[in-house]
Design an enzyme around this catalytic site. Structure first.
Site, PDB file in Angstrom:
ATOM      1  N   GLN A  24      35.916  33.590  55.740  1.00 35.63           N
ATOM      2  CA  GLN A  24      35.982  32.324  55.303  1.00 35.63           C
ATOM      3  C   GLN A  24      36.426  31.478  56.477  1.00 35.63           C
ATOM      4  OE1 GLN A  24      38.091  33.524  51.503  1.00 35.63           O
ATOM      5  NE2 GLN A  24      36.800  31.906  51.095  1.00 35.63           N
ATOM      6  N   HIS A  74      22.242  33.597  56.111  1.00 30.03           N
ATOM      7  CA  HIS A  74      21.168  33.252  57.017  1.00 30.03           C
ATOM      8  C   HIS A  74      20.056  33.659  56.358  1.00 30.03           C
ATOM      9  CE1 HIS A  74      24.223  34.384  60.502  1.00 30.03           C
ATOM     10  NE2 HIS A  74      24.212  33.111  60.045  1.00 30.03           N
ATOM     11  N   ASP A  99      29.446  30.950  60.230  1.00 27.55           N
ATOM     12  CA  ASP A  99      28.873  31.176  61.638  1.00 27.55           C
ATOM     13  C   ASP A  99      30.239  30.672  62.544  1.00 27.55           C
ATOM     14  OD1 ASP A  99      26.705  32.054  60.865  1.00 27.55           O
ATOM     15  OD2 ASP A  99      25.305  30.699  62.100  1.00 27.55           O
ATOM     16  N   ARG A 158      48.991  36.019  54.593  1.00 27.38           N
ATOM     17  CA  ARG A 158      48.063  36.875  54.059  1.00 27.38           C
ATOM     18  C   ARG A 158      46.844  36.494  54.700  1.00 27.38           C
ATOM     19  NH1 ARG A 158      44.720  37.766  48.616  1.00 27.38           N
ATOM     20  NH2 ARG A 158      43.509  39.448  49.384  1.00 27.38           N
ATOM     21  N   HIS A 188      37.926  42.059  52.321  1.00 24.99           N
ATOM     22  CA  HIS A 188      37.761  40.758  51.679  1.00 24.99           C
ATOM     23  C   HIS A 188      36.277  40.565  51.784  1.00 24.99           C
ATOM     24  CE1 HIS A 188      40.199  37.271  50.140  1.00 24.99           C
ATOM     25  NE2 HIS A 188      39.056  37.038  49.957  1.00 24.99           N
ATOM     26  N   ASN A 219      40.677  43.271  48.147  1.00 21.48           N
ATOM     27  CA  ASN A 219      40.645  41.933  47.483  1.00 21.48           C
ATOM     28  C   ASN A 219      39.818  41.864  46.321  1.00 21.48           C
ATOM     29  OD1 ASN A 219      41.574  39.165  47.360  1.00 21.48           O
ATOM     30  ND2 ASN A 219      39.654  38.693  47.538  1.00 21.48           N
ATOM     31  N   GLU A 220      40.348  41.853  45.092  1.00 23.29           N
ATOM     32  CA  GLU A 220      39.282  41.562  43.557  1.00 23.29           C
ATOM     33  C   GLU A 220      38.126  42.537  43.613  1.00 23.29           C
ATOM     34  OE1 GLU A 220      38.420  37.395  43.926  1.00 23.29           O
ATOM     35  OE2 GLU A 220      40.433  36.895  43.756  1.00 23.29           O
ATOM     36  N   ASN A 249      45.742  38.341  42.111  1.00 23.52           N
ATOM     37  CA  ASN A 249      44.941  36.990  42.171  1.00 23.52           C
ATOM     38  C   ASN A 249      44.812  36.327  40.882  1.00 23.52           C
ATOM     39  OD1 ASN A 249      45.109  38.014  44.580  1.00 23.52           O
ATOM     40  ND2 ASN A 249      42.900  37.981  45.018  1.00 23.52           N
ATOM     41  N   TYR A 263      43.949  32.528  38.733  1.00 20.82           N
ATOM     42  CA  TYR A 263      43.501  31.067  38.960  1.00 20.82           C
ATOM     43  C   TYR A 263      43.432  30.485  37.670  1.00 20.82           C
ATOM     44  CZ  TYR A 263      42.245  31.866  44.016  1.00 20.82           C
ATOM     45  OH  TYR A 263      42.411  31.999  45.233  1.00 20.82           O
ATOM     46  N   GLU A 286      47.254  35.633  45.099  1.00 26.96           N
ATOM     47  CA  GLU A 286      46.358  34.544  45.356  1.00 26.96           C
ATOM     48  C   GLU A 286      46.583  33.406  44.065  1.00 26.96           C
ATOM     49  OE1 GLU A 286      42.125  34.362  45.995  1.00 26.96           O
ATOM     50  OE2 GLU A 286      42.278  36.213  47.618  1.00 26.96           O
TER      51      GLU A 286
HETATM   52  C1  PNW Z   1      39.148  34.546  45.283  1.00 31.94           C
HETATM   53  N1  PNW Z   1      37.464  33.721  39.098  1.00 31.94           N
HETATM   54  O1  PNW Z   1      37.993  34.442  44.534  1.00 31.94           O
HETATM   55  C2  PNW Z   1      38.829  35.165  46.539  1.00 31.94           C
HETATM   56  O2  PNW Z   1      39.702  36.051  46.676  1.00 31.94           O
HETATM   57  C3  PNW Z   1      38.842  34.062  47.539  1.00 31.94           C
HETATM   58  O3  PNW Z   1      38.090  34.496  48.712  1.00 31.94           O
HETATM   59  C4  PNW Z   1      38.178  32.661  47.103  1.00 31.94           C
HETATM   60  O4  PNW Z   1      37.960  31.649  48.208  1.00 31.94           O
HETATM   61  C5  PNW Z   1      39.237  32.211  46.120  1.00 31.94           C
HETATM   62  O5  PNW Z   1      39.401  32.995  45.111  1.00 31.94           O
HETATM   63  C6  PNW Z   1      38.688  30.882  45.374  1.00 31.94           C
HETATM   64  O6  PNW Z   1      37.493  31.169  44.883  1.00 31.94           O
HETATM   65  C7  PNW Z   1      37.739  34.380  43.232  1.00 31.94           C
HETATM   66  O7  PNW Z   1      36.358  33.566  38.470  1.00 31.94           O
HETATM   67  C8  PNW Z   1      36.634  34.344  42.442  1.00 31.94           C
HETATM   68  O8  PNW Z   1      38.578  33.826  38.290  1.00 31.94           O
HETATM   69  C9  PNW Z   1      36.355  34.111  41.392  1.00 31.94           C
HETATM   70  C10 PNW Z   1      37.626  34.016  40.616  1.00 31.94           C
HETATM   71  C11 PNW Z   1      38.629  33.897  41.153  1.00 31.94           C
HETATM   72  C12 PNW Z   1      38.953  34.024  42.348  1.00 31.94           C
END
Ligand code: PNW
Length: 510
Positions: A44, A64, A77, A102, A147, A191-192, A335, A337, A404
């Site tokens: 990223q 690509h 890129d 991290r 990741h 990661n995830e 992680n 959100y 996260e």
């Molecule tokens: C994470 N959801 O992805 C990733 O670890 C990161 O690389 C990403 O940029 C960041 O969160 C923001 O998207 C997620 O649906 C993708 O709950 C989806 C979810 C959570 C995190």
């Protein structure tokens, strides 16, 4: 003017008192030893996608060859050009006052063939230079091995659907532990895993977009959990005695809550959904019994039988692997959100057949919380608190790192939405620590700067720093949230400063 005219009438005084009970955080100070960091991921931010020996990874290939799959047609890129500008990254980290950073290692940069026949000296040099710069600023590295940026050469062999990946991942981890383990004391294997297995193999939301719903996702989880366990045991037995570090996995949750908490069916279904989402990867590692959650194994078996299959699409691990995977994480890396709702039983109309979504058998809704720039990200701080309490009771009070947490907008510098999000989610952490004894040890904000947000490209922005991708030198501009986080890390306390409050939001006038 007589002084009495300034005095507060008693009813106003009572109103202020009542408000302070409901609107203001009860706890503001973080416990002794609680640590703060920010996160990024190699693909990223680094750019330099084909220089200094790095080979193509699955995200290079997707962006690509199918640019229409990326919302704004961008790619990684150059991204934030961190391969060349890592000293700027470190200066920003130092300004933010973080305890740790991290970041992730690019497998294709370190091992261009994906295998250990060639170790790329420039790749090793780059990460050593970054580690030097962090050391100089006294910032601890917390390093993710994987990741999402699998070398394309390994994807060509099936990627995580190929059990041989267990060896390839272990070998890659071995190189990383050997090369960097004298100065990296905290590792994250994956990661995830949900996003890897479901989004990339069971769907096409992430590269390599295999879209083998209900099949590829479960092949992936079998391989990934075994690969994780092998990397853990390698570290534990061979490296830990010399290097003395910690190793964990970071699992993402969308936390599911019943739309109506009084509705017993919805309550039960929300638990099923949480087991399918978080439990899929947490149960095998963090429970005493180990293995995939029973409800998951049963649901998939039932569906598979109805589909006329001779064997279920997901099978429980055998006893060797149950034991081998169990307990292989020093911390629970979370992680988090967002929260979604469960509205009832049935097959989600968006679900293909077969699929993970259909296997759950519940209808989900996103009609909850405030908006962000990301369709999936609803702002529901209370869900975070509920989820953390559930983790405590479901996984026997594990030591937790939030690896996260963050908020997207479209790139405004006055990012009050982000500040409010951090403040409200951090408040939930304080509440669960002090009220419920949930053992949260650290917090990682996503992310240092706006970066390549996977299929959303640069259209959704999660960063503390705004990155102008139209300029070749990728200038970074601090958003207001930089000041918020800097104050947080300096005082180890939620900032109370008025300048962090959105002036356009209606204030209660007394
Ligand atoms: C994470 N959801 O992805 C990733 O670890 C990161 O690389 C990403 O940029 C960041 O969160 C923001 O998207 C997620 O649906 C993708 O709950 C989806 C979810 C959570 C995190």
């Amino acid at each position: 003017m007589p002084p009495m005219e300034h005095a507060m009438p008693i009813w106003t005084f009572i109103a202020v008192l009542a408000l302070s009970q409901t609107c203001f955080a009860r706890y503001t100070k973080f416990p002794e030893g609680f640590t703060f960091g920010v996160a990024t991921a190699a693909h990223q931010i680094e750019g330099a996608w084909n220089v200094s020996g790095k080979s193509e990874n699955v995200w290079d290939r997707l962006s690509h060859s199918r640019p229409e799959m990326i919302a704004d047609g961008t790619n990684g890129d150059i991204a934030c050009d961190s391969y060349n500008r890592y000293l700027e990254d470190v200066a920003e980290l130092a300004y933010l006052g973080v305890d740790f950073y991290r970041f992730s290692l690019s497998w294709a940069r370190i091992l261009p063939s994906g295998r250990v026949d060639l170790i790329n000296p420039d790749g090793i040099r780059y990460y050593n230079a970054l580690l030097d710069a962090l050391e100089e600023k006294n910032i601890e590295p917390l390093v993710t091995l994987f990741h999402w940026d699998l070398p394309q050469s390994l994807q060509d062999l099936g990627g995580w659907a190929n059990p041989k990946m267990i060896d390839y991942f272990r070998d890659y981890a071995d190189v990383c532990f050997r090369e960097f383990g004298n100065r990296i004391k905290s590792w994250i294997t994956f990661n995830e895993p949900y996003e890897i297995c479901e989004d990339a193999y069971g769907d096409e939301k992430k590269a390599p977009a295999i879209n083998s719903h209900g099949v590829g996702n479960y092949l992936c989880s079998d391989t990934l959990l075994k690969a994780h366990a092998e990397a853990y045991h390698l570290y534990n037995e061979t490296y830990r005695p010399m290097q003395n570090g910690k190793i964990m996995i970071s699992i993402n949750s969308i936390w599911y809550e019943p739309q109506d908490p009084e509705n017993a069916e919805q309550v039960a279904l929300a638990e099923v959904a949480n087991q399918f989402k978080f439990g899929w990867f947490a149960n095998p590692i963090f429970t005493a019994d180990g293995g995939y959650p029973t409800v998951m194994v049963e649901n998939v078996a039932r569906q598979s039988q109805a589909e006329g299959l001779p064997k279920p699409r997901l099978e429980q691990f055998d006893s060797y692997w149950i034991q081998r995977i169990k307990g292989t994480s020093d911390f629970l890396g979370i992680n988090h959100y967002t929260t979604h709702l469960i509205t009832g039983a049935g097959v989600d109309y968006s679900a293909q057949s077969p699929s993970w979504l259909k296997d759950i058998g519940a209808i989900t809704s996103m009609e909850v919380g405030g908006d962000s720039a990301s369709e999936w990200l609803r702002v529901v701080p209370t869900g975070f608190g509920n989820f953390l309490r559930w983790c405590k009771s479901t996984y026997n009070n594990p030591a937790i790192y939030i690896t996260e947490n963050g908020f997207s907008d479209f790139g405004t510098l006055q990012d009050y939405g982000r500040i409010q999000y951090f403040n409200d989610y951090l408040t939930e952490i304080l509440n669960v620590i002090y009220d419920d004894g949930v053992n949260v040890l650290g917090y990682t904000a996503w992310t240092l700067m706006d970066n390549f947000e996977w299929r959303a490209g640069f259209s959704e922005r999660f960063g503390f720093y705004y990155v102008d991708i139209t300029e070749p030198d990728r200038p970074r501009t601090p958003k207001l949230s930089v000041e918020y986080f800097r104050q947080l890390t300096a005082n180890r306390e939620l900032p109370q400063d008025d300048r962090f409050k959105d002036p356009s939001k209606t204030r209660i006038e007394l």
